[in-house]
Enzyme design. Sequence first.
Site, PDB file in Angstrom:
ATOM      1  N   HIS A  10      63.099  61.023  30.617  1.00  0.00           N
ATOM      2  CA  HIS A  10      62.881  60.216  31.814  1.00  0.00           C
ATOM      3  C   HIS A  10      64.144  60.317  32.673  1.00  0.00           C
ATOM      4  O   HIS A  10      65.005  59.437  32.659  1.00  0.00           O
ATOM      5  CB  HIS A  10      62.562  58.768  31.452  1.00  0.00           C
ATOM      6  CG  HIS A  10      61.111  58.532  31.227  1.00  0.00           C
ATOM      7  ND1 HIS A  10      60.181  58.577  32.247  1.00  0.00           N
ATOM      8  CD2 HIS A  10      60.416  58.270  30.097  1.00  0.00           C
ATOM      9  CE1 HIS A  10      58.970  58.345  31.761  1.00  0.00           C
ATOM     10  NE2 HIS A  10      59.084  58.166  30.461  1.00  0.00           N
ATOM     11  N   GLU A  47      70.708  48.753  33.801  1.00  0.00           N
ATOM     12  CA  GLU A  47      69.497  47.957  33.594  1.00  0.00           C
ATOM     13  C   GLU A  47      69.440  46.690  34.436  1.00  0.00           C
ATOM     14  O   GLU A  47      68.386  46.049  34.520  1.00  0.00           O
ATOM     15  CB  GLU A  47      69.339  47.671  32.107  1.00  0.00           C
ATOM     16  CG  GLU A  47      68.952  48.957  31.352  1.00  0.00           C
ATOM     17  CD  GLU A  47      68.999  48.840  29.850  1.00  0.00           C
ATOM     18  OE1 GLU A  47      69.762  47.971  29.342  1.00  0.00           O
ATOM     19  OE2 GLU A  47      68.279  49.597  29.167  1.00  0.00           O
ATOM     20  N   TYR A  58      52.669  67.513  48.465  1.00  0.00           N
ATOM     21  CA  TYR A  58      52.458  66.118  48.845  1.00  0.00           C
ATOM     22  C   TYR A  58      52.627  65.922  50.346  1.00  0.00           C
ATOM     23  O   TYR A  58      53.491  66.538  50.967  1.00  0.00           O
ATOM     24  CB  TYR A  58      53.446  65.218  48.114  1.00  0.00           C
ATOM     25  CG  TYR A  58      53.327  65.237  46.615  1.00  0.00           C
ATOM     26  CD1 TYR A  58      52.176  65.694  45.984  1.00  0.00           C
ATOM     27  CD2 TYR A  58      54.379  64.774  45.823  1.00  0.00           C
ATOM     28  CE1 TYR A  58      52.072  65.698  44.615  1.00  0.00           C
ATOM     29  CE2 TYR A  58      54.279  64.772  44.442  1.00  0.00           C
ATOM     30  CZ  TYR A  58      53.130  65.242  43.834  1.00  0.00           C
ATOM     31  OH  TYR A  58      53.035  65.243  42.466  1.00  0.00           O
ATOM     32  N   ASP A  90      60.469  55.492  33.597  1.00  0.00           N
ATOM     33  CA  ASP A  90      60.434  54.517  32.500  1.00  0.00           C
ATOM     34  C   ASP A  90      60.754  53.128  33.015  1.00  0.00           C
ATOM     35  O   ASP A  90      60.124  52.132  32.617  1.00  0.00           O
ATOM     36  CB  ASP A  90      61.404  54.923  31.391  1.00  0.00           C
ATOM     37  CG  ASP A  90      62.818  55.216  31.903  1.00  0.00           C
ATOM     38  OD1 ASP A  90      62.992  55.498  33.108  1.00  0.00           O
ATOM     39  OD2 ASP A  90      63.761  55.185  31.084  1.00  0.00           O
TER      40      ASP A  90
END
Length: 448
Positions: free
Chosen positions: A147, A427, A351, A152
């Site tokens: 990841h 985090e 895209y 994630d």
Amino acid sequence: MRVTGRTGFKRVGTGLLAALVLPFLAAPVQAQNAATPDIPAYIKSDVKALEGKIVAWRRDIHQHPELGNRETRTAKLVADHLKKLGMEVQTGVAHTGVVAVLKGAKPGPVVALRADMDALPVTEQADVPFASKVRTTYNGQDVGVMHACGHDGHVAILMGVAELLAKRKGELRGTVKFIFQPAEEGPPAGEEGGAEMMVKQGVLSTDPKPEAIFGLHLFSAGRAGTISYRSGPAMAAADSFHITVQGRQTHGAYPWAGVDPIVTASQIVTGLQTIVSRNVELIKEPAIVSVGALNSGVRDNIIPDKAEMIGTIRTFDPKMREQIHRRIKEIAENIAESQGATATVHIDQGYPVTDNNPALTAWAAPILEKVAGAGNVSVGPKAGGAEDFSYFQQQIPGFFFWVGSTGPEVPLDKAPSNHSPLFKVDEASLLTGAEAMAAVTVAYLQSH
């Protein structure tokens, strides 16, 4: 995020995000919307209470990454969680996608939230205790899986938002549709997938039909705790081209006896550079045409019969996109003809432009500032990377924003970029992302 292209003349996703314009280094938000809804105080406290779960989900997913259309373990983790929250859950959407519906106790609009689930064929080098050791086969090669783009974290954030909103269901106005999407980085060769396939399968057109959609992306160019966004065209349309120049093979000592495809291809490369510099209206929108590889020949004394080149096209305007496609074909074919060769041009449309709805962006921006605090929200420049969130935005108004993911101990100019094997996520950014997503959702349901 994804950058489309070809390697070895097979269609793949590549890791060139270091070349993106970094949207976190721009000016702060200049104006506030006086009508901005209040953000319930419970959002910050509820997210803080969920911190342990969000971090644990993210680390678990990080340690068990899965490539596009193969996210079976991740999808089961997500689906089991949403079912425990009492939601209506649909699995197997666009192969491995998960869609869930949360109906609030009070009437109101329908809004969709999206998180992408897939990892990349990258061997992790980041020094974290939950680093990925997973390996698999990708395009016939044994590769590591990682990841390396923050997906994630996106999944963990949306799982946390789902739990927060389910807990507050009694206070919730309207309905939330949660979209956990596979294959944002591109499906395997020969397969459909991603947001485009989810749209084809009716994720936005089946009841309950959302009237707006929100998405976010963790990005290493920003400090954890910061948010960036842009109204209108924010990320480029990404197309790839493949040009085959057919000459006539001969001995290198007798070039006049053949037609040299290498010289011809070299002239085409030079000619392509005039498209951006001379053909398109750059004061309107930027554009990029880059040749990424030119392959021909096997030894020094043979002029080969064929040369092949591949490259990428980045645009922010549909008409400019069409113009560039046309000019690539014209330049390649006409230069080849002038040399007695032929050129075959194939363009793969990737895209579309990630185009943030201006009204929705103007409404959401002050909410983001309330979440992150004054000075921590910025308006970023256009980015050259591509995102298949754009397919959702083609159907309904959408707003996509970036959440900084680099911790204070790392200088921003030294932070490993998304798609790097050294990519790390502070985090604390997971809490910022969860608060922002929950805040715009609740505020939208209250004010619309």
